[in-house]
Design a protein around this motif. Structure first.
Motif, PDB file in Angstrom:
ATOM      1  N   GLY A  65      48.596   8.903 -38.806  1.00  0.00           N
ATOM      2  CA  GLY A  65      47.215   9.204 -39.172  1.00  0.00           C
ATOM      3  C   GLY A  65      46.523  10.051 -38.120  1.00  0.00           C
ATOM      4  N   PRO A  66      45.274  10.397 -38.401  1.00  0.00           N
ATOM      5  CA  PRO A  66      44.508  11.193 -37.448  1.00  0.00           C
ATOM      6  C   PRO A  66      44.307  10.420 -36.139  1.00  0.00           C
ATOM      7  N   LEU A  67      44.342  11.111 -35.036  1.00  0.00           N
ATOM      8  CA  LEU A  67      44.152  10.544 -33.702  1.00  0.00           C
ATOM      9  C   LEU A  67      45.185   9.464 -33.382  1.00  0.00           C
ATOM     10  N   ASN A  68      46.325   9.536 -34.061  1.00  0.00           N
ATOM     11  CA  ASN A  68      47.453   8.626 -33.831  1.00  0.00           C
ATOM     12  C   ASN A  68      47.124   7.156 -34.059  1.00  0.00           C
ATOM     13  N   TYR A  69      46.131   6.881 -34.889  1.00  0.00           N
ATOM     14  CA  TYR A  69      45.903   5.493 -35.287  1.00  0.00           C
ATOM     15  C   TYR A  69      47.054   5.091 -36.189  1.00  0.00           C
ATOM     16  N   ILE A  70      47.548   3.880 -36.023  1.00  0.00           N
ATOM     17  CA  ILE A  70      48.648   3.408 -36.860  1.00  0.00           C
ATOM     18  C   ILE A  70      48.064   2.901 -38.166  1.00  0.00           C
ATOM     19  N   ARG A  71      48.178   3.694 -39.175  1.00  0.00           N
ATOM     20  CA  ARG A  71      47.789   3.312 -40.528  1.00  0.00           C
ATOM     21  C   ARG A  71      48.474   4.283 -41.468  1.00  0.00           C
ATOM     22  N   TYR A  72      48.677   3.850 -42.686  1.00  0.00           N
ATOM     23  CA  TYR A  72      49.344   4.732 -43.636  1.00  0.00           C
ATOM     24  C   TYR A  72      48.349   5.736 -44.195  1.00  0.00           C
ATOM     25  N   VAL A  73      48.762   6.985 -44.196  1.00  0.00           N
ATOM     26  CA  VAL A  73      47.902   8.075 -44.625  1.00  0.00           C
ATOM     27  C   VAL A  73      48.680   8.932 -45.617  1.00  0.00           C
ATOM     28  N   ALA A  74      48.026   9.285 -46.712  1.00  0.00           N
ATOM     29  CA  ALA A  74      48.645  10.186 -47.686  1.00  0.00           C
ATOM     30  C   ALA A  74      48.474  11.622 -47.207  1.00  0.00           C
ATOM     31  N   HIS A  75      49.479  12.437 -47.453  1.00  0.00           N
ATOM     32  CA  HIS A  75      49.448  13.848 -47.058  1.00  0.00           C
ATOM     33  C   HIS A  75      49.834  14.704 -48.251  1.00  0.00           C
ATOM     34  N   LEU A  76      49.233  15.869 -48.335  1.00  0.00           N
ATOM     35  CA  LEU A  76      49.582  16.848 -49.352  1.00  0.00           C
ATOM     36  C   LEU A  76      49.719  18.192 -48.661  1.00  0.00           C
ATOM     37  N   GLY A  77      50.899  18.752 -48.729  1.00  0.00           N
ATOM     38  CA  GLY A  77      51.145  20.051 -48.119  1.00  0.00           C
ATOM     39  C   GLY A  77      51.466  21.088 -49.183  1.00  0.00           C
ATOM     40  N   PHE A  78      50.972  22.293 -48.982  1.00  0.00           N
ATOM     41  CA  PHE A  78      51.231  23.405 -49.892  1.00  0.00           C
ATOM     42  C   PHE A  78      51.983  24.473 -49.106  1.00  0.00           C
ATOM     43  N   VAL A  79      53.087  24.964 -49.661  1.00  0.00           N
ATOM     44  CA  VAL A  79      53.865  26.040 -49.042  1.00  0.00           C
ATOM     45  C   VAL A  79      53.965  27.174 -50.041  1.00  0.00           C
ATOM     46  N   ASP A  80      53.582  28.382 -49.619  1.00  0.00           N
ATOM     47  CA  ASP A  80      53.714  29.519 -50.528  1.00  0.00           C
ATOM     48  C   ASP A  80      55.014  30.268 -50.233  1.00  0.00           C
ATOM     49  N   PRO A  81      55.414  31.197 -51.101  1.00  0.00           N
ATOM     50  CA  PRO A  81      56.714  31.863 -50.937  1.00  0.00           C
ATOM     51  C   PRO A  81      56.891  32.618 -49.617  1.00  0.00           C
ATOM     52  N   SER A  82      55.785  33.008 -48.975  1.00  0.00           N
ATOM     53  CA  SER A  82      55.905  33.722 -47.701  1.00  0.00           C
ATOM     54  C   SER A  82      56.240  32.789 -46.546  1.00  0.00           C
ATOM     55  N   GLY A  83      56.101  31.482 -46.765  1.00  0.00           N
ATOM     56  CA  GLY A  83      56.367  30.518 -45.710  1.00  0.00           C
ATOM     57  C   GLY A  83      55.111  29.995 -45.051  1.00  0.00           C
ATOM     58  N   SER A  84      53.946  30.429 -45.514  1.00  0.00           N
ATOM     59  CA  SER A  84      52.691  29.882 -44.996  1.00  0.00           C
ATOM     60  C   SER A  84      52.497  28.495 -45.570  1.00  0.00           C
ATOM     61  N   TYR A  85      51.977  27.585 -44.765  1.00  0.00           N
ATOM     62  CA  TYR A  85      51.754  26.234 -45.271  1.00  0.00           C
ATOM     63  C   TYR A  85      50.366  25.744 -44.881  1.00  0.00           C
ATOM     64  N   PHE A  86      49.841  24.869 -45.703  1.00  0.00           N
ATOM     65  CA  PHE A  86      48.500  24.329 -45.523  1.00  0.00           C
ATOM     66  C   PHE A  86      48.522  22.847 -45.874  1.00  0.00           C
ATOM     67  N   SER A  87      47.627  22.113 -45.272  1.00  0.00           N
ATOM     68  CA  SER A  87      47.474  20.707 -45.596  1.00  0.00           C
ATOM     69  C   SER A  87      46.174  20.549 -46.384  1.00  0.00           C
ATOM     70  N   TRP A  88      46.221  19.780 -47.457  1.00  0.00           N
ATOM     71  CA  TRP A  88      45.065  19.619 -48.334  1.00  0.00           C
ATOM     72  C   TRP A  88      44.818  18.151 -48.631  1.00  0.00           C
ATOM     73  N   LYS A  89      43.576  17.854 -49.009  1.00  0.00           N
ATOM     74  CA  LYS A  89      43.276  16.531 -49.556  1.00  0.00           C
ATOM     75  C   LYS A  89      43.582  16.520 -51.039  1.00  0.00           C
ATOM     76  N   ALA A  90      43.305  17.634 -51.704  1.00  0.00           N
ATOM     77  CA  ALA A  90      43.598  17.792 -53.131  1.00  0.00           C
ATOM     78  C   ALA A  90      43.839  19.272 -53.378  1.00  0.00           C
ATOM     79  N   SER A  91      44.802  19.582 -54.217  1.00  0.00           N
ATOM     80  CA  SER A  91      45.103  20.980 -54.497  1.00  0.00           C
ATOM     81  C   SER A  91      45.814  21.087 -55.828  1.00  0.00           C
ATOM     82  N   ALA A  92      45.961  22.315 -56.282  1.00  0.00           N
ATOM     83  CA  ALA A  92      46.661  22.586 -57.529  1.00  0.00           C
ATOM     84  C   ALA A  92      47.325  23.947 -57.398  1.00  0.00           C
ATOM     85  N   MET A  93      48.256  24.197 -58.288  1.00  0.00           N
ATOM     86  CA  MET A  93      48.882  25.515 -58.341  1.00  0.00           C
ATOM     87  C   MET A  93      49.344  25.760 -59.767  1.00  0.00           C
TER      88      MET A  93
END
Length: 143
Positions: A65-93
């Motif tokens: 989790g953020p600031l290395n607190y021990i807790r379970y955190v959901a993650h959503l990552g988006f990777v485009d064909p160029s290899g750029s990646y982003f982290s989102w709370k919610a996204s679509a494609m």
């Protein structure tokens, strides 16, 4: 595009397995996203191979989790064909991406429970991506 996604999923699974064997714990989601993005970016610059023709949404949870607190955190990552990646709370494609993102932005809250998130995802699909019959078919498959 199907074969491209299968290759990337296979490589990601292999990377997760190697990490598990080496460190005796699951790979952090954002690290898996970063490693997958590196593979995709490498294919954009290598001669003799073509770039991957897919974008990926990688979802998972871990205890990093953020600031290395021990807790379970959901993650959503988006990777485009160029290899750029982003982290989102919610996204679509895909089809109607702008409508889906707007719909998600209006309904997103910091204290959303899992059931609310699943309900919001289904509503997003009904809103403009899938027909109600397709959503029902999908719900029957996952039960």
């Amino acid at each position: 595009m199907g074969p491209d996604s299968r290759v990337l999923v296979r490589k990601s699974r292999k990377q997760a397995e190697q990490y598990q064997r080496l460190y005796k714990e699951p790979i952090p989601v954002i690290q898996l996203v970063r490693e997958t993005a590196a593979v995709m970016q490498e294919f954009t610059q290598s001669g003799g191979v073509r770039p991957f023709g897919v974008s990926l949404l990688v979802a998972g949870f871990d205890d990093k989790g953020p600031l290395n607190y021990i807790r379970y955190v959901a993650h959503l990552g988006f990777v485009d064909p160029s290899g750029s990646y982003f982290s989102w709370k919610a996204s679509a494609m895909g089809k109607n991406v702008s409508n889906a993102k707007t719909f998600l932005e209006k309904r997103d809250t910091d204290d959303m429970e899992l059931d609310d998130a699943v309900h919001t995802a289904i509503l997003t699909l009904k809103e403009g991506v899938l027909t109600p019959a397709e959503v029902e078919d999908y719900l029957q498959e996952v039960k």
